[in-house]
Motif scaffolding. Sequence first.
Motif, PDB file in Angstrom:
ATOM      1  N   ASN A  24      50.516  10.759 161.607  1.00 35.85           N
ATOM      2  CA  ASN A  24      49.054  10.805 161.442  1.00 35.85           C
ATOM      3  C   ASN A  24      48.479  12.018 162.154  1.00 35.85           C
ATOM      4  O   ASN A  24      47.586  11.930 162.983  1.00 35.85           O
ATOM      5  N   SER A  25      48.996  13.177 161.822  1.00 37.00           N
ATOM      6  CA  SER A  25      48.619  14.403 162.521  1.00 37.00           C
ATOM      7  C   SER A  25      47.327  15.026 162.018  1.00 37.00           C
ATOM      8  O   SER A  25      46.821  15.963 162.614  1.00 37.00           O
ATOM      9  N   TRP A  26      46.765  14.505 160.966  1.00 32.55           N
ATOM     10  CA  TRP A  26      45.593  15.164 160.378  1.00 32.55           C
ATOM     11  C   TRP A  26      44.406  15.334 161.320  1.00 32.55           C
ATOM     12  O   TRP A  26      43.696  16.329 161.230  1.00 32.55           O
ATOM     13  N   PRO A  27      44.141  14.413 162.262  1.00 29.28           N
ATOM     14  CA  PRO A  27      42.972  14.650 163.118  1.00 29.28           C
ATOM     15  C   PRO A  27      43.232  15.639 164.259  1.00 29.28           C
ATOM     16  O   PRO A  27      42.304  16.028 164.957  1.00 29.28           O
ATOM     17  N   LEU A  28      44.492  16.027 164.451  1.00 30.40           N
ATOM     18  CA  LEU A  28      44.819  16.957 165.529  1.00 30.40           C
ATOM     19  C   LEU A  28      44.420  18.380 165.159  1.00 30.40           C
ATOM     20  O   LEU A  28      44.446  18.741 163.976  1.00 30.40           O
ATOM     21  N   PRO A  29      44.121  19.212 166.139  1.00 32.38           N
ATOM     22  CA  PRO A  29      43.965  20.633 165.842  1.00 32.38           C
ATOM     23  C   PRO A  29      45.283  21.159 165.257  1.00 32.38           C
ATOM     24  O   PRO A  29      46.362  20.662 165.597  1.00 32.38           O
ATOM     25  N   GLU A  30      45.193  22.143 164.392  1.00 31.11           N
ATOM     26  CA  GLU A  30      46.375  22.636 163.683  1.00 31.11           C
ATOM     27  C   GLU A  30      47.515  22.994 164.631  1.00 31.11           C
ATOM     28  O   GLU A  30      48.669  22.631 164.384  1.00 31.11           O
ATOM     29  N   GLU A  31      47.235  23.682 165.707  1.00 35.29           N
ATOM     30  CA  GLU A  31      48.287  24.102 166.639  1.00 35.29           C
ATOM     31  C   GLU A  31      49.031  22.900 167.221  1.00 35.29           C
ATOM     32  O   GLU A  31      50.256  22.916 167.337  1.00 35.29           O
ATOM     33  N   GLU A  32      48.314  21.845 167.565  1.00 35.11           N
ATOM     34  CA  GLU A  32      48.945  20.637 168.109  1.00 35.11           C
ATOM     35  C   GLU A  32      49.760  19.913 167.042  1.00 35.11           C
ATOM     36  O   GLU A  32      50.839  19.385 167.322  1.00 35.11           O
ATOM     37  N   ALA A  33      49.246  19.866 165.819  1.00 45.31           N
ATOM     38  CA  ALA A  33      49.966  19.204 164.725  1.00 45.31           C
ATOM     39  C   ALA A  33      51.279  19.922 164.435  1.00 45.31           C
ATOM     40  O   ALA A  33      52.320  19.284 164.252  1.00 45.31           O
ATOM     41  N   VAL A  34      51.244  21.241 164.410  1.00 47.84           N
ATOM     42  CA  VAL A  34      52.453  22.027 164.153  1.00 47.84           C
ATOM     43  C   VAL A  34      53.455  21.830 165.297  1.00 47.84           C
ATOM     44  O   VAL A  34      54.656  21.678 165.057  1.00 47.84           O
ATOM     45  N   ALA A  35      52.980  21.795 166.540  1.00 43.98           N
ATOM     46  CA  ALA A  35      53.871  21.564 167.684  1.00 43.98           C
ATOM     47  C   ALA A  35      54.507  20.178 167.604  1.00 43.98           C
ATOM     48  O   ALA A  35      55.704  20.023 167.875  1.00 43.98           O
TER      49      ALA A  35
END
Length: 94
Positions: A24-35
């Motif tokens: 459920n990475s969609w609400p994360l900022p892009e950099e955090e989701a990619v990490a």
Amino acid sequence: MFYSTVDLLAEAVQEADWVCVQTNSWPLPEEEAVALVGRIKADGEAAAESLGDKVRFVLRGGSKLRWHIFAESQVFLDNDVCIQFVPRVLGGGA
């Protein structure tokens, strides 16, 4: 006893043919989701290596292909990877 993510994945794979990790990475900022996706990929590869096996990843994004699905997909790109974007067909099921 503390188990690492790698240990937990290796144990799960020994008991099943496949393992799902939902982020459920969609609400994360892009950099955090990619990490996050990068850590999951590295842990999955380490678990497979500890078992002398290979791993295949399926990255399931939102049906609208928004947020940072393309940035997350980049984590999995190498010479042996095929990425397909398959849109949901209305009335075709979930």
